[in-house]
Design an enzyme around this catalytic site. Structure first.
Site, PDB file in Angstrom:
ATOM      1  N   ALA A 105      43.327  10.826  -1.075  1.00 43.78           N
ATOM      2  CA  ALA A 105      44.637  10.944  -1.718  1.00 43.78           C
ATOM      3  C   ALA A 105      45.822  10.673  -0.803  1.00 43.78           C
ATOM      4  O   ALA A 105      46.960  10.669  -1.268  1.00 43.78           O
ATOM      5  CB  ALA A 105      44.782  12.354  -2.317  1.00 43.78           C
ATOM      6  N   ARG A 119      43.531  13.442   6.387  1.00 43.50           N
ATOM      7  CA  ARG A 119      44.717  13.544   7.242  1.00 43.50           C
ATOM      8  C   ARG A 119      45.624  14.667   6.742  1.00 43.50           C
ATOM      9  O   ARG A 119      46.354  14.511   5.773  1.00 43.50           O
ATOM     10  CB  ARG A 119      45.437  12.200   7.279  1.00 43.50           C
ATOM     11  CG  ARG A 119      44.597  11.124   7.965  1.00 43.50           C
ATOM     12  CD  ARG A 119      45.170   9.736   7.823  1.00 43.50           C
ATOM     13  NE  ARG A 119      44.991   9.184   6.490  1.00 43.50           N
ATOM     14  CZ  ARG A 119      45.156   7.898   6.182  1.00 43.50           C
ATOM     15  NH1 ARG A 119      45.484   7.040   7.131  1.00 43.50           N
ATOM     16  NH2 ARG A 119      44.986   7.472   4.948  1.00 43.50           N
ATOM     17  N   ASP A 167      36.371  15.490   4.859  1.00 38.86           N
ATOM     18  CA  ASP A 167      35.844  14.123   4.877  1.00 38.86           C
ATOM     19  C   ASP A 167      34.663  14.080   3.920  1.00 38.86           C
ATOM     20  O   ASP A 167      33.727  14.893   4.050  1.00 38.86           O
ATOM     21  CB  ASP A 167      35.396  13.783   6.307  1.00 38.86           C
ATOM     22  CG  ASP A 167      35.003  12.323   6.486  1.00 38.86           C
ATOM     23  OD1 ASP A 167      34.525  11.704   5.516  1.00 38.86           O
ATOM     24  OD2 ASP A 167      35.157  11.804   7.606  1.00 38.86           O
ATOM     25  N   VAL A 168      34.684  13.173   2.962  1.00 43.03           N
ATOM     26  CA  VAL A 168      33.618  13.137   1.952  1.00 43.03           C
ATOM     27  C   VAL A 168      32.250  12.848   2.568  1.00 43.03           C
ATOM     28  O   VAL A 168      31.218  13.089   1.948  1.00 43.03           O
ATOM     29  CB  VAL A 168      33.910  12.116   0.829  1.00 43.03           C
ATOM     30  CG1 VAL A 168      35.164  12.510   0.059  1.00 43.03           C
ATOM     31  CG2 VAL A 168      34.017  10.691   1.373  1.00 43.03           C
ATOM     32  N   TYR A 196      29.395  -3.934   2.949  1.00 45.64           N
ATOM     33  CA  TYR A 196      30.464  -3.425   2.080  1.00 45.64           C
ATOM     34  C   TYR A 196      30.172  -3.790   0.630  1.00 45.64           C
ATOM     35  O   TYR A 196      30.283  -2.940  -0.272  1.00 45.64           O
ATOM     36  CB  TYR A 196      31.824  -3.977   2.505  1.00 45.64           C
ATOM     37  CG  TYR A 196      32.930  -3.554   1.566  1.00 45.64           C
ATOM     38  CD1 TYR A 196      33.331  -2.222   1.485  1.00 45.64           C
ATOM     39  CD2 TYR A 196      33.546  -4.479   0.719  1.00 45.64           C
ATOM     40  CE1 TYR A 196      34.327  -1.823   0.598  1.00 45.64           C
ATOM     41  CE2 TYR A 196      34.544  -4.089  -0.164  1.00 45.64           C
ATOM     42  CZ  TYR A 196      34.936  -2.765  -0.221  1.00 45.64           C
ATOM     43  OH  TYR A 196      35.911  -2.357  -1.105  1.00 45.64           O
ATOM     44  N   PRO A 228      39.043  -3.316  -8.529  1.00 42.96           N
ATOM     45  CA  PRO A 228      40.165  -4.182  -8.162  1.00 42.96           C
ATOM     46  C   PRO A 228      39.734  -5.365  -7.305  1.00 42.96           C
ATOM     47  O   PRO A 228      38.739  -5.311  -6.568  1.00 42.96           O
ATOM     48  CB  PRO A 228      41.080  -3.256  -7.343  1.00 42.96           C
ATOM     49  CG  PRO A 228      40.493  -1.878  -7.459  1.00 42.96           C
ATOM     50  CD  PRO A 228      39.051  -2.065  -7.766  1.00 42.96           C
ATOM     51  N   THR A 266      47.003  -2.460   0.449  1.00 44.12           N
ATOM     52  CA  THR A 266      47.064  -1.063   0.898  1.00 44.12           C
ATOM     53  C   THR A 266      46.701  -1.071   2.384  1.00 44.12           C
ATOM     54  O   THR A 266      46.850  -2.082   3.051  1.00 44.12           O
ATOM     55  CB  THR A 266      46.067  -0.190   0.114  1.00 44.12           C
ATOM     56  OG1 THR A 266      44.730  -0.672   0.366  1.00 44.12           O
ATOM     57  CG2 THR A 266      46.341  -0.254  -1.389  1.00 44.12           C
ATOM     58  N   GLU A 267      46.175   0.043   2.883  1.00 37.62           N
ATOM     59  CA  GLU A 267      45.700   0.082   4.267  1.00 37.62           C
ATOM     60  C   GLU A 267      44.274  -0.463   4.393  1.00 37.62           C
ATOM     61  O   GLU A 267      43.677  -0.411   5.463  1.00 37.62           O
ATOM     62  CB  GLU A 267      45.749   1.516   4.794  1.00 37.62           C
ATOM     63  CG  GLU A 267      47.161   2.071   4.926  1.00 37.62           C
ATOM     64  CD  GLU A 267      47.173   3.494   5.437  1.00 37.62           C
ATOM     65  OE1 GLU A 267      46.094   4.073   5.660  1.00 37.62           O
ATOM     66  OE2 GLU A 267      48.277   4.050   5.611  1.00 37.62           O
TER      67      GLU A 267
END
Length: 252
Positions: free
Chosen positions: A10, A35, A60-61, A153, A183, A188-189
């Protein structure tokens, strides 16, 4: 308490955009991220701006033990989650399979697949007694096709695609909706993380075209969530106008 949305990852990008949009719609929010400073800042802003309640959770998941303790430790009234957005995910590196970094592979598999599973199992069990809920899994065009050097990935996002279909079947008797949002290029980052902080290399990914923004994906998620009770959007693929496939774009 009003409706509750739990959003993983999030603190930036699509997760942060979802937090803002769901807050605008009056949802109470459980925001999970790694974070803590970003999480606290976002939570404070949303609480002040929208007069909602926000429960920030630092975890952290990938860390099953800590994640489980953090989620199961929240107050009972917060466990009436209406919407879960499984957004936490990342890519590490862009190398051919023979030159791949196995630590990168572990990070992607542990985050994109195992982390999604850990969260989904816990939250689906919260939803089942209420016989309602909606799980949104953030996939990717990489879960629909494979591109050069995307190997692991792409494999993780193909796994998300399969898990989304499996969840839809398994949770059907419990009236829990399940949707995949896939998407294409979103600025984004993502690329900055993939290239481990190399800003110049990350910027080149989006040069010459107008990519999707995180807010575009949040809008799509809200569309899916806001459908009538008898409607479930199983799968949605969203691309920028300048992108046709994972590798074919129209750059100026």
């Amino acid at each position: 308490m009003s409706k509750i949305a739990l959003i993983t990852g999030a603190t930036s990008g699509i997760g942060e955009a979802c937090a803002n949009l769901f807050a605008q719609q009056g949802y109470q929010l459980i925001l999970l991220g790694r974070r803590s400073e970003r999480l606290e800042k976002l939570s404070t802003t949303l609480t002040a701006t929208h007069a909602i309640q926000v429960l920030p959770l630092v975890a952290d998941v990938r860390d099953k033990v800590t994640l489980t303790a953090v989620l199961e430790g929240i107050p009972t009234e917060w466990k009436k989650v209406d919407v879960l957005v499984n957004n936490a995910g990342l890519s590490q590196g862009l190398d051919p399979i023979d030159k791949g970094d196995t630590d990168d592979w572990d990070t992607m598999i542990d985050t994109n697949v195992k982390g999604l599973l850990y969260v989904s199992k816990i939250v689906s069990n919260w939803m089942i007694p209420f016989q309602s809920g909606h799980i949104i899994n953030i996939g990717s065009i990489a879960g629909k096709e494979v591109y050069p050097n995307g190997n692991v990935y792409c494999a993780t996002k193909h796994a998300v695609d399969a898990l989304n279909k499996g969840m839809r079947i398994d949770l059907l008797p419990h009236h829990i909706k399940v949707t995949a949002i896939n998407p294409g290029m979103v600025e984004t980052e993502f690329s900055l993380v993939r290239f481990k902080g190399d800003e110049d290399r990350a910027k080149k990914v989006y040069q010459g075209l107008l990519p999707l923004m995180a807010e575009d994906i949040a809008d799509a998620i809200w569309f899916v969530v806001s459908r009538p009770a008898h409607v479930n959007i199983n799968d949605m693929l969203i691309m920028p106008s300048a992108q046709a496939t994972a590798t074919i774009t129209n750059k100026n």
